[in-house]
Scaffold this motif. Sequence first.
Motif, PDB file in Angstrom:
ATOM      1  N   THR A  24      45.863  32.191  34.615  1.00 41.12           N
ATOM      2  CA  THR A  24      45.793  33.303  35.561  1.00 41.12           C
ATOM      3  C   THR A  24      44.364  33.817  35.553  1.00 41.12           C
ATOM      4  OG1 THR A  24      46.284  35.002  33.916  1.00 41.12           O
ATOM      5  CG2 THR A  24      48.182  33.979  35.047  1.00 41.12           C
ATOM      6  N   GLU A  26      43.306  36.826  35.086  1.00 43.41           N
ATOM      7  CA  GLU A  26      43.105  37.740  33.962  1.00 43.41           C
ATOM      8  C   GLU A  26      42.915  36.974  32.649  1.00 43.41           C
ATOM      9  OE1 GLU A  26      45.568  41.219  31.708  1.00 43.41           O
ATOM     10  OE2 GLU A  26      45.682  41.161  33.892  1.00 43.41           O
ATOM     11  N   THR A  27      43.727  35.947  32.421  1.00 40.37           N
ATOM     12  CA  THR A  27      43.601  35.134  31.211  1.00 40.37           C
ATOM     13  C   THR A  27      42.254  34.424  31.176  1.00 40.37           C
ATOM     14  OG1 THR A  27      45.990  34.811  31.125  1.00 40.37           O
ATOM     15  CG2 THR A  27      44.643  33.246  29.887  1.00 40.37           C
ATOM     16  N   ILE A  29      39.419  35.324  32.630  1.00 43.89           N
ATOM     17  CA  ILE A  29      38.343  36.292  32.379  1.00 43.89           C
ATOM     18  C   ILE A  29      38.340  36.690  30.911  1.00 43.89           C
ATOM     19  CG2 ILE A  29      37.508  38.626  32.896  1.00 43.89           C
ATOM     20  CD1 ILE A  29      37.077  36.505  35.175  1.00 43.89           C
ATOM     21  N   ARG A  30      39.507  37.002  30.342  1.00 43.79           N
ATOM     22  CA  ARG A  30      39.578  37.385  28.925  1.00 43.79           C
ATOM     23  C   ARG A  30      39.064  36.263  28.021  1.00 43.79           C
ATOM     24  NH1 ARG A  30      45.312  38.932  27.867  1.00 43.79           N
ATOM     25  NH2 ARG A  30      45.673  39.200  30.053  1.00 43.79           N
ATOM     26  N   ASP A  76      41.343  38.303  42.770  1.00 37.71           N
ATOM     27  CA  ASP A  76      42.061  38.482  41.506  1.00 37.71           C
ATOM     28  C   ASP A  76      41.101  38.423  40.325  1.00 37.71           C
ATOM     29  OD1 ASP A  76      44.511  38.748  42.779  1.00 37.71           O
ATOM     30  OD2 ASP A  76      44.995  36.615  42.586  1.00 37.71           O
ATOM     31  N   GLU A  77      40.139  37.507  40.380  1.00 31.44           N
ATOM     32  CA  GLU A  77      39.153  37.404  39.300  1.00 31.44           C
ATOM     33  C   GLU A  77      38.215  38.610  39.295  1.00 31.44           C
ATOM     34  OE1 GLU A  77      37.565  33.551  40.191  1.00 31.44           O
ATOM     35  OE2 GLU A  77      38.921  32.581  38.781  1.00 31.44           O
ATOM     36  N   ALA A  80      40.160  41.331  37.700  1.00 31.73           N
ATOM     37  CA  ALA A  80      40.332  41.077  36.260  1.00 31.73           C
ATOM     38  C   ALA A  80      39.042  41.310  35.483  1.00 31.73           C
ATOM     39  CB  ALA A  80      40.828  39.648  36.039  1.00 31.73           C
ATOM     40  N   ASN A  82      36.983  43.637  36.101  1.00 26.65           N
ATOM     41  CA  ASN A  82      36.679  45.068  36.215  1.00 26.65           C
ATOM     42  C   ASN A  82      35.464  45.356  37.090  1.00 26.65           C
ATOM     43  OD1 ASN A  82      38.786  46.251  34.583  1.00 26.65           O
ATOM     44  ND2 ASN A  82      37.758  45.287  32.843  1.00 26.65           N
TER      45      ASN A  82
END
Length: 123
Positions: A24, A26-27, A29-30, A76-77, A80, A82
Amino acid sequence: MDVGVRLELTTSTTSTLAIDEAETAETRIRRLVSENPVVIFSRSSSSSFCMCDVIKHFLISSHGAHPTVIKLDDDDEIAAANIGSGDAPTTFIGGTLIGGFESLVALHLGGHLAPKLAEAGAL
């Protein structure tokens, strides 16, 4: 379904940045933030990337660090990472969200940017 997702990565180091399209946003980016001591996320627009160059060259690289720069197109990225509604790039140091240009300048002027870079292993 991710159609037309574009994540462009540039780095000053020789490390390879993997892109797993099954992750995803978010995953992804983290993971990128956790794998790199200094990451600058920017929108691909020219005005945003211009500010990204200022952050990279005049704030981060001037201390001897080599940030990873990631240009994002996908909404979405961007969310994610911010990156707010403005075009200001967002910077993470040592896995911690620092913020945009103003936050980095405040750290620099307060004498806290170099210690934070050292703590993250970027120097």
